[in-house]
Design a protein around this motif. Sequence first.
Motif, PDB file in Angstrom:
ATOM      1  N   MET A  97       0.872  -1.187   0.005  1.00  0.00           N
ATOM      2  CA  MET A  97       0.016  -0.065  -0.015  1.00  0.00           C
ATOM      3  C   MET A  97       0.810   1.245  -0.279  1.00  0.00           C
ATOM      4  SD  MET A  97      -2.848  -1.254   2.802  1.00  0.00           S
ATOM      5  CE  MET A  97      -3.179  -2.741   2.983  1.00  0.00           C
ATOM      6  N   PRO A  98       0.489   2.235  -0.579  1.00  0.00           N
ATOM      7  CA  PRO A  98       1.367   3.652  -0.756  1.00  0.00           C
ATOM      8  C   PRO A  98       1.351   4.072   0.640  1.00  0.00           C
ATOM      9  CG  PRO A  98      -0.664   3.626  -2.291  1.00  0.00           C
ATOM     10  CD  PRO A  98      -0.894   2.482  -1.345  1.00  0.00           C
ATOM     11  N   GLU A  99       2.393   4.775   1.014  1.00  0.00           N
ATOM     12  CA  GLU A  99       2.864   5.397   2.241  1.00  0.00           C
ATOM     13  C   GLU A  99       1.899   6.347   2.507  1.00  0.00           C
ATOM     14  OE1 GLU A  99       4.955   4.780   4.521  1.00  0.00           O
ATOM     15  OE2 GLU A  99       5.358   2.891   3.760  1.00  0.00           O
ATOM     16  N   ALA A 100       1.409   7.135   1.488  1.00  0.00           N
ATOM     17  CA  ALA A 100       0.321   8.357   1.786  1.00  0.00           C
ATOM     18  C   ALA A 100      -0.889   7.739   2.385  1.00  0.00           C
ATOM     19  CB  ALA A 100       0.178   9.050   0.486  1.00  0.00           C
ATOM     20  N   PHE A 101      -1.250   6.688   1.759  1.00  0.00           N
ATOM     21  CA  PHE A 101      -2.443   6.245   2.051  1.00  0.00           C
ATOM     22  C   PHE A 101      -2.423   5.612   3.537  1.00  0.00           C
ATOM     23  CE2 PHE A 101      -4.937   2.250   2.909  1.00  0.00           C
ATOM     24  CZ  PHE A 101      -6.200   2.567   2.721  1.00  0.00           C
ATOM     25  N   LEU A 102      -1.319   4.906   3.930  1.00  0.00           N
ATOM     26  CA  LEU A 102      -0.975   4.551   5.323  1.00  0.00           C
ATOM     27  C   LEU A 102      -0.930   5.509   6.403  1.00  0.00           C
ATOM     28  CD1 LEU A 102       1.496   1.707   4.611  1.00  0.00           C
ATOM     29  CD2 LEU A 102      -1.037   1.454   5.124  1.00  0.00           C
ATOM     30  N   ARG A 103      -0.739   6.709   5.953  1.00  0.00           N
ATOM     31  CA  ARG A 103      -0.330   8.117   6.824  1.00  0.00           C
ATOM     32  C   ARG A 103      -1.897   8.539   7.250  1.00  0.00           C
ATOM     33  NH1 ARG A 103       4.448   8.880   3.999  1.00  0.00           N
ATOM     34  NH2 ARG A 103       3.284  10.707   2.875  1.00  0.00           N
ATOM     35  N   HIS A 104      -2.803   8.167   6.379  1.00  0.00           N
ATOM     36  CA  HIS A 104      -4.155   8.997   6.551  1.00  0.00           C
ATOM     37  C   HIS A 104      -4.521   8.656   7.878  1.00  0.00           C
ATOM     38  CE1 HIS A 104      -8.224  10.038   5.931  1.00  0.00           C
ATOM     39  NE2 HIS A 104      -7.964  10.553   4.707  1.00  0.00           N
ATOM     40  N   ALA A 105      -5.215   9.539   8.743  1.00  0.00           N
ATOM     41  CA  ALA A 105      -5.595   9.551  10.109  1.00  0.00           C
ATOM     42  C   ALA A 105      -6.717   8.249  10.175  1.00  0.00           C
ATOM     43  CB  ALA A 105      -6.074  10.628  10.419  1.00  0.00           C
ATOM     44  N   ARG A 106      -7.651   8.209   9.179  1.00  0.00           N
ATOM     45  CA  ARG A 106      -8.610   7.181   9.159  1.00  0.00           C
ATOM     46  C   ARG A 106      -8.110   5.744   8.893  1.00  0.00           C
ATOM     47  NH1 ARG A 106     -14.273   7.344   8.747  1.00  0.00           N
ATOM     48  NH2 ARG A 106     -14.056   9.667   8.120  1.00  0.00           N
ATOM     49  N   VAL A 107      -6.900   5.715   8.201  1.00  0.00           N
ATOM     50  CA  VAL A 107      -6.513   4.250   8.168  1.00  0.00           C
ATOM     51  C   VAL A 107      -5.690   3.901   9.296  1.00  0.00           C
ATOM     52  CG1 VAL A 107      -4.637   3.115   6.708  1.00  0.00           C
ATOM     53  CG2 VAL A 107      -6.165   4.795   5.538  1.00  0.00           C
ATOM     54  N   ARG A 108      -5.080   4.844  10.005  1.00  0.00           N
ATOM     55  CA  ARG A 108      -4.353   4.672  11.136  1.00  0.00           C
ATOM     56  C   ARG A 108      -5.097   4.160  12.131  1.00  0.00           C
ATOM     57  NH1 ARG A 108       0.914   3.918  11.566  1.00  0.00           N
ATOM     58  NH2 ARG A 108       0.771   4.924  13.807  1.00  0.00           N
ATOM     59  N   ARG A 109      -6.404   4.734  12.557  1.00  0.00           N
ATOM     60  CA  ARG A 109      -7.454   4.470  13.308  1.00  0.00           C
ATOM     61  C   ARG A 109      -7.994   2.904  12.985  1.00  0.00           C
ATOM     62  NH1 ARG A 109      -9.245   9.685  13.004  1.00  0.00           N
ATOM     63  NH2 ARG A 109     -11.058   9.059  11.508  1.00  0.00           N
TER      64      ARG A 109
END
Length: 233
Positions: A149-161
């Motif tokens: 998965m792209p790093e930018a996607f993984l850094r998204h707050a919703r993805v982190r939660r």
Amino acid sequence: MEEAATTPARTRGAHEQRTGGHHGFEPPRLTSMLRHALPRFVEGVIAPVAVFYAAFALLGLNGGLVAAVAWVYGGIAWRYARGHGVSAMLLLAAVGVTARAVLAAATHSAVIYFLQPTLGTLTVAVTFLASVPLGRPLAQKVATDMVPMPEAFLRHARVRRFFLRISLLWSLVFFVNAVISLWMLFHESIGTFLWVRTGLVAALGAAAVAVSVWGFRRCLLHVNGDAAPATLG
């Protein structure tokens, strides 16, 4: 050659344009992921247990141990002979089965053979749980091993939660798995332990997978929805 070399870059550029170049992500189809993962899971996890119990019922403890070890190393040898790669799951199964077989043979106890992976399951539960307060959710690591998965996607707050919550879910799943396994191992026969416990654990795992997939799809909808305005702009 130049055209071929630039094709991947163009594909990535088109994907970034569709998603705003930041948070969007389109995973592979679930069916293709299952086709890739299921044979490895059966080969490395389900088959050694089934082979052990079949040989145990016919030949006794030592026969079951030899059959389980032979199955795993035979699978590795067969893959090498055909020039195929050996999955990490099969290699882990080989290490685990060998250690369990040696201890079970030394103690002459089938309970010891199944106690070790159960304690390992409990350790995994604690590891998933510990990864949450550390801010490094283990569920994210497992998911990205399966699907980059792209790093930018993984850094998204919703993805982190999402990955923090799913790590908590899988911690609970593995803990319940370990408790069920330990109770049945010491209160039921090996045959009952294998088949009843396997069914209960499989049902629990299937429910957790369904919740994880459903939650991930919801997360994707929201994240890709956030990326859409960037495309329009």
